[in-house]
Structure formats: structure tokens, C-alpha cells
Write a protein that holds these residues in place. Sequence first.
Motif, short mmCIF file in Angstrom:
data_model
loop_
_atom_site.label_atom_id
_atom_site.label_comp_id
_atom_site.label_asym_id
_atom_site.label_seq_id
_atom_site.Cartn_x
_atom_site.Cartn_y
_atom_site.Cartn_z
N ARG A 159 0.81 -1.22 0.00
CA ARG A 159 0.00 0.00 0.00
C ARG A 159 0.84 1.28 0.00
O ARG A 159 0.50 2.25 -0.66
N GLN A 160 1.95 1.29 0.75
CA GLN A 160 2.72 2.52 0.91
C GLN A 160 3.94 2.62 0.01
O GLN A 160 4.38 3.72 -0.31
N PHE A 161 4.50 1.48 -0.39
CA PHE A 161 5.79 1.53 -1.06
C PHE A 161 5.82 0.93 -2.47
O PHE A 161 6.79 1.08 -3.18
N ILE A 162 4.77 0.23 -2.87
CA ILE A 162 4.76 -0.36 -4.21
C ILE A 162 3.70 0.27 -5.09
O ILE A 162 4.01 0.81 -6.16
N LEU A 163 2.44 0.21 -4.68
CA LEU A 163 1.36 0.70 -5.53
C LEU A 163 1.44 2.20 -5.86
O LEU A 163 1.13 2.58 -6.99
N PRO A 164 1.88 3.07 -4.95
CA PRO A 164 1.98 4.48 -5.33
C PRO A 164 3.02 4.75 -6.41
O PRO A 164 2.99 5.79 -7.06
N PHE A 165 3.95 3.83 -6.62
CA PHE A 165 5.03 4.04 -7.58
C PHE A 165 4.94 3.12 -8.79
O PHE A 165 5.95 2.81 -9.41
N THR A 166 3.75 2.71 -9.14
CA THR A 166 3.61 1.81 -10.29
C THR A 166 4.05 2.48 -11.59
O THR A 166 4.51 1.80 -12.50
N ASN A 167 3.95 3.80 -11.67
CA ASN A 167 4.37 4.51 -12.87
C ASN A 167 5.82 4.96 -12.82
O ASN A 167 6.35 5.46 -13.80
N ASP A 168 6.46 4.82 -11.67
CA ASP A 168 7.86 5.23 -11.49
C ASP A 168 8.69 4.00 -11.13
O ASP A 168 9.01 3.77 -9.98
N LYS A 169 9.02 3.21 -12.14
CA LYS A 169 9.73 1.94 -11.92
C LYS A 169 11.12 2.14 -11.31
O LYS A 169 11.66 1.25 -10.69
N GLU A 170 11.70 3.32 -11.47
CA GLU A 170 13.03 3.60 -10.92
C GLU A 170 13.03 3.48 -9.40
O GLU A 170 13.98 2.98 -8.81
N LYS A 171 11.95 3.92 -8.76
CA LYS A 171 11.86 3.87 -7.30
C LYS A 171 11.64 2.45 -6.79
O LYS A 171 11.85 2.18 -5.61
N LEU A 172 11.21 1.56 -7.65
CA LEU A 172 10.93 0.19 -7.24
C LEU A 172 12.11 -0.75 -7.48
O LEU A 172 12.02 -1.93 -7.17
N LYS A 173 13.21 -0.25 -8.01
CA LYS A 173 14.34 -1.12 -8.34
C LYS A 173 15.13 -1.57 -7.11
O LYS A 173 15.64 -2.68 -7.08
N GLU A 174 15.23 -0.72 -6.11
CA GLU A 174 16.04 -1.03 -4.92
C GLU A 174 15.15 -1.26 -3.71
O GLU A 174 14.13 -0.59 -3.55
N PRO A 175 15.55 -2.19 -2.84
CA PRO A 175 14.79 -2.40 -1.59
C PRO A 175 14.83 -1.16 -0.71
O PRO A 175 15.72 -0.32 -0.82
N LEU A 176 13.87 -1.07 0.16
CA LEU A 176 13.77 0.09 1.04
C LEU A 176 14.85 0.06 2.12
O LEU A 176 15.15 -1.00 2.68
N GLN A 177 15.41 1.21 2.42
CA GLN A 177 16.39 1.30 3.50
C GLN A 177 15.70 1.13 4.85
O GLN A 177 16.32 0.67 5.81
N LEU A 178 14.44 1.48 4.92
CA LEU A 178 13.67 1.35 6.16
C LEU A 178 13.61 -0.11 6.62
O LEU A 178 13.69 -0.40 7.81
N TYR A 179 13.48 -1.02 5.68
CA TYR A 179 13.43 -2.45 5.97
C TYR A 179 14.67 -3.10 5.37
O TYR A 179 14.61 -3.78 4.35
N ASN A 180 15.79 -2.92 6.01
CA ASN A 180 17.06 -3.40 5.45
C ASN A 180 17.20 -4.92 5.48
O ASN A 180 18.12 -5.46 4.90
N PHE A 181 16.30 -5.62 6.14
CA PHE A 181 16.35 -7.08 6.17
C PHE A 181 15.73 -7.71 4.93
O PHE A 181 15.86 -8.91 4.71
N VAL A 182 15.08 -6.91 4.11
CA VAL A 182 14.50 -7.41 2.86
C VAL A 182 15.59 -7.34 1.79
O VAL A 182 16.07 -6.26 1.46
N GLY A 183 15.96 -8.49 1.29
CA GLY A 183 17.01 -8.56 0.27
C GLY A 183 16.52 -8.12 -1.10
O GLY A 183 15.31 -7.99 -1.35
N LYS A 184 17.47 -7.92 -1.99
CA LYS A 184 17.14 -7.47 -3.36
C LYS A 184 16.26 -8.47 -4.09
O LYS A 184 15.28 -8.10 -4.73
N SER A 185 16.59 -9.75 -3.98
CA SER A 185 15.80 -10.76 -4.68
C SER A 185 14.38 -10.85 -4.11
O SER A 185 13.41 -11.01 -4.85
N GLN A 186 14.26 -10.73 -2.79
CA GLN A 186 12.93 -10.75 -2.16
C GLN A 186 12.12 -9.52 -2.57
O GLN A 186 10.92 -9.63 -2.83
N TRP A 187 12.78 -8.38 -2.60
CA TRP A 187 12.09 -7.15 -3.00
C TRP A 187 11.61 -7.24 -4.45
O TRP A 187 10.47 -6.89 -4.75
#
Length: 73
Positions: free
Chosen positions: A19-47
Amino acid sequence: MVLSSVAKKWKDFKFTLTRQFILPFTNDKEKLKEPLQLYNFVGKSQWDASVASRLSPEFEAVHSEQSQRREKC
């Protein structure tokens, strides 16, 4: 009770990510390329897997259907 609590927290976490970090950026794929720093336990492949599943046509269909159901309540 513990497993039920864990399941609820996991569902809430996925909802928050979607709701907060994926759907608002559906038109901005650049922001979805890297995992969030807020949740640093989420790896790149998981993201990447989470983003891909949330942007899939199947998820979009289910999401819109559930949104319509919530509006009727």
C-alpha cells in the motif's frame, strides 16, 4: 496463539509494503528497483519478487475486485 499472531503481523507487513511503497510508484519503476532502507532485512531478490507479484495482472485483478467489495460495505 503465537502462530496466529505471527500470521497477522506478516499479512499486515505485506499490506504496508504494498500500500505505501509499491502501488503508489507503479508509474515510477526507478523507485521500485532497490529495496527500502527502512526495511534493510529485505534482500534485493525478495524485493524484486514482491514488486513483480504486486504488479502482475493477476494481483491487479484480485486487488480491484476486493476494492469494489470494500466499497459496498
